[in-house]
Design an enzyme around this catalytic site. Structure first.
Site, PDB file in Angstrom:
ATOM      1  N   HIS A  70      15.087  12.008  -8.687  1.00  0.00           N
ATOM      2  CA  HIS A  70      16.318  12.511  -8.059  1.00  0.00           C
ATOM      3  C   HIS A  70      17.303  12.966  -9.146  1.00  0.00           C
ATOM      4  O   HIS A  70      17.350  12.388 -10.236  1.00  0.00           O
ATOM      5  CB  HIS A  70      16.997  11.396  -7.263  1.00  0.00           C
ATOM      6  CG  HIS A  70      16.290  10.966  -6.014  1.00  0.00           C
ATOM      7  ND1 HIS A  70      15.241  11.646  -5.434  1.00  0.00           N
ATOM      8  CD2 HIS A  70      16.513   9.877  -5.229  1.00  0.00           C
ATOM      9  CE1 HIS A  70      14.837  11.011  -4.347  1.00  0.00           C
ATOM     10  NE2 HIS A  70      15.576   9.929  -4.184  1.00  0.00           N
TER      11      HIS A  70
ATOM     12  N   LYS B 159      25.447   5.548   2.586  1.00  0.00           N
ATOM     13  CA  LYS B 159      24.909   4.533   1.660  1.00  0.00           C
ATOM     14  C   LYS B 159      25.531   4.720   0.278  1.00  0.00           C
ATOM     15  O   LYS B 159      25.973   3.766  -0.367  1.00  0.00           O
ATOM     16  CB  LYS B 159      23.381   4.676   1.521  1.00  0.00           C
ATOM     17  CG  LYS B 159      22.541   4.253   2.705  1.00  0.00           C
ATOM     18  CD  LYS B 159      21.076   4.623   2.441  1.00  0.00           C
ATOM     19  CE  LYS B 159      20.234   4.607   3.684  1.00  0.00           C
ATOM     20  NZ  LYS B 159      18.858   5.158   3.423  1.00  0.00           N
TER      21      LYS B 159
ATOM     22  N   VAL C 173       6.151   2.901  -2.995  1.00  0.00           N
ATOM     23  CA  VAL C 173       7.011   1.943  -3.714  1.00  0.00           C
ATOM     24  C   VAL C 173       6.240   0.659  -3.982  1.00  0.00           C
ATOM     25  O   VAL C 173       6.274   0.114  -5.094  1.00  0.00           O
ATOM     26  CB  VAL C 173       8.320   1.670  -2.937  1.00  0.00           C
ATOM     27  CG1 VAL C 173       9.126   0.553  -3.623  1.00  0.00           C
ATOM     28  CG2 VAL C 173       9.157   2.938  -2.831  1.00  0.00           C
TER      29      VAL C 173
ATOM     30  N   CYS D 244      18.066   4.492  -3.914  1.00  0.00           N
ATOM     31  CA  CYS D 244      17.624   5.091  -5.178  1.00  0.00           C
ATOM     32  C   CYS D 244      18.682   5.990  -5.798  1.00  0.00           C
ATOM     33  O   CYS D 244      19.017   5.862  -6.980  1.00  0.00           O
ATOM     34  CB  CYS D 244      16.322   5.855  -4.980  1.00  0.00           C
ATOM     35  SG  CYS D 244      16.206   6.757  -3.454  1.00  0.00           S
TER      36      CYS D 244
ATOM     37  N   GLN E  52      17.531  15.434  -4.097  1.00  0.00           N
ATOM     38  CA  GLN E  52      16.585  14.334  -4.002  1.00  0.00           C
ATOM     39  C   GLN E  52      15.153  14.794  -3.774  1.00  0.00           C
ATOM     40  O   GLN E  52      14.870  15.615  -2.890  1.00  0.00           O
ATOM     41  CB  GLN E  52      17.047  13.341  -2.924  1.00  0.00           C
ATOM     42  CG  GLN E  52      18.366  12.714  -3.274  1.00  0.00           C
ATOM     43  CD  GLN E  52      18.900  11.687  -2.304  1.00  0.00           C
ATOM     44  OE1 GLN E  52      20.074  11.681  -2.001  1.00  0.00           O
ATOM     45  NE2 GLN E  52      18.058  10.784  -1.827  1.00  0.00           N
TER      46      GLN E  52
ATOM     47  N   ARG F 155      17.887  17.239   0.184  1.00  0.00           N
ATOM     48  CA  ARG F 155      16.465  17.139  -0.153  1.00  0.00           C
ATOM     49  C   ARG F 155      16.045  18.458  -0.782  1.00  0.00           C
ATOM     50  O   ARG F 155      16.331  19.532  -0.222  1.00  0.00           O
ATOM     51  CB  ARG F 155      15.623  16.864   1.089  1.00  0.00           C
ATOM     52  CG  ARG F 155      14.167  16.606   0.796  1.00  0.00           C
ATOM     53  CD  ARG F 155      13.952  15.257   0.174  1.00  0.00           C
ATOM     54  NE  ARG F 155      14.220  14.180   1.139  1.00  0.00           N
ATOM     55  CZ  ARG F 155      14.357  12.895   0.818  1.00  0.00           C
ATOM     56  NH1 ARG F 155      14.297  12.533  -0.447  1.00  0.00           N
ATOM     57  NH2 ARG F 155      14.593  11.992   1.729  1.00  0.00           N
TER      58      ARG F 155
ATOM     59  N   SER G   6       0.816  -1.228   0.000  1.00  0.00           N
ATOM     60  CA  SER G   6       0.000   0.000   0.000  1.00  0.00           C
ATOM     61  C   SER G   6       0.846   1.274   0.000  1.00  0.00           C
ATOM     62  O   SER G   6       0.321   2.371  -0.120  1.00  0.00           O
ATOM     63  CB  SER G   6      -0.914   0.022   1.228  1.00  0.00           C
ATOM     64  OG  SER G   6      -0.109  -0.022   2.394  1.00  0.00           O
TER      65      SER G   6
END
Ligand code: 2RA
Length: 327
Positions: free
Chosen positions: A233, A204, A13, A126, A153, A226, A10
């Protein structure tokens, strides 16, 4: 054919994973969708069939699915992925939880192939995915010594909560997801801050770039920001190559890959933006130019839909890759 489950069906993604299962003609006999109790009971149509979302419980692994795609966050992945794996399922997890586990594959199908050392496969972050997709041809043709990322992003990286903060911010409402307003603002802060002053998102990108390219010698650094963009992105990459090359040779290296679109003609104001990439499956590359301040170094700009190649599409492509491997 096979039994398939989508966990986190739900969320943004998860909903996109379902669309990708249809788009990539993923074969299955049975499909089950799972989410939290709050979403259980909702009905979703998959390939014309109405499926009722089930509440995720530990009994789910008793169904012995052949494949499970997870988009339910790291905490639930840490609990449920091993349960599904123990029941014999191959799990593709979108969270960051397993990505840097030594025995877990971190896969971008255009770049590497699952060893299935473990039956849990991690989908990369991502912003890392789009960057490494763009860098891989250059890595193969010229070698890479160093890359410095700056990301821009979109708020959809934070799911509905991110989009809500952007839209509510425009109405003058206080943010509920971000620490400061994102509307008319930028936040140099994605995920938690670490003791070294970097954020988890930046770490990451550093760690995952090396793992996916299978090269610990590459020097990688990152600043992740952000921005008030709804989706897709953008990543500025300052790349030092090992072998001397030119902008034209870099462009030539990037051409001929179906999953990379070169948009690089600034004389005609051609360069990629989030509006070009949103809804598209490819990674868009442009603004390629020599950085005269460093030897053999170039600026490269890439943009991609973070919900597609950055998450749902890549994880479904891994599933397609696995089904092809098992034929
Ligand atoms: C973000 N990469 O953009 C992270 C997780 N999707 O928020």
């Amino acid at each position: 054919m096979s039994k398939l489950a989508v966990i986190g069906a739900s969320g943004m993604v998860g909903e996109t994973i379902i669309k990708m299962i249809e788009k990539y003609n993923i074969e299955y006999d049975e499909i089950d969708l799972y989410a939290s109790a709050r979403s259980a009971g909702k009905k979703v149509t998959v390939n014309g069939e109405e499926i009722t979302i089930k509440e995720l419980t530990e009994n789910a692994s008793d169904e012995k699915y052949d494949y499970v795609i997870m988009a339910a966050g790291g905490k639930l992945a840490s609990i449920y992925a091993p349960l599904f794996e123990a029941a014999g399922s191959i799990v593709v997890d979108n969270s960051s939880h397993f990505r840097m586990h030594e025995d877990i594959d971190l896969i971008i199908p255009e770049i590497n192939t699952p060893t299935l050392n473990r039956k849990i496969i991690a989908n990369p972050n991502c912003s890392t995915t789009q960057a490494v997709v763009a860098l891989k041809p250059l890595y193969d043709d010229f070698g890479i010594d160093r890359v410095a990322y700056v990301t821009y992003q979109a708020v959809s990286g934070s799911g509905v909560a991110g989009i809500d903060d952007l839209k509510n911010g425009e109405k003058g409402l206080e943010p509920t997801n971000y620490p400061y307003p994102i509307y008319n603002n930028v936040l140099p802060h994605i995920d938690d801050f670490l003791d070294n002053g970097f954020t988890r998102e930046e770490q990451k990108m550093v760690d995952e770039t090396k793992k996916i390219l299978n090269d610990d010698e590459i020097k990688v650094t990152a600043t992740c920001v952000r921005v008030p963009v709804e989706n897709s992105h953008s990543v500025e990459m300052n790349v030092t190559l090992k072998n001397e090359t030119t902008v034209d040779e870099i462009r030539a290296s990037l051409r001929g890959h179906d999953h990379i679109v070169l948009m690089d003609d600034v004389k005609n104001l051609v360069y990629p933006t989030p509006l070009d990439a949103s809804g598209k499956s490819e990674v868009f590359v442009g603004r390629i130019r020599k950085d005269e301040t460093l030897v053999n170094t170039f600026h490269i700009w890439c943009v991609s839909d973070n919900l597609l190649k950055g998450a749902a599409q890549n994880s479904v492509q891994i599933l397609k890759q696995l089904q092809e491997m098992n034929k």
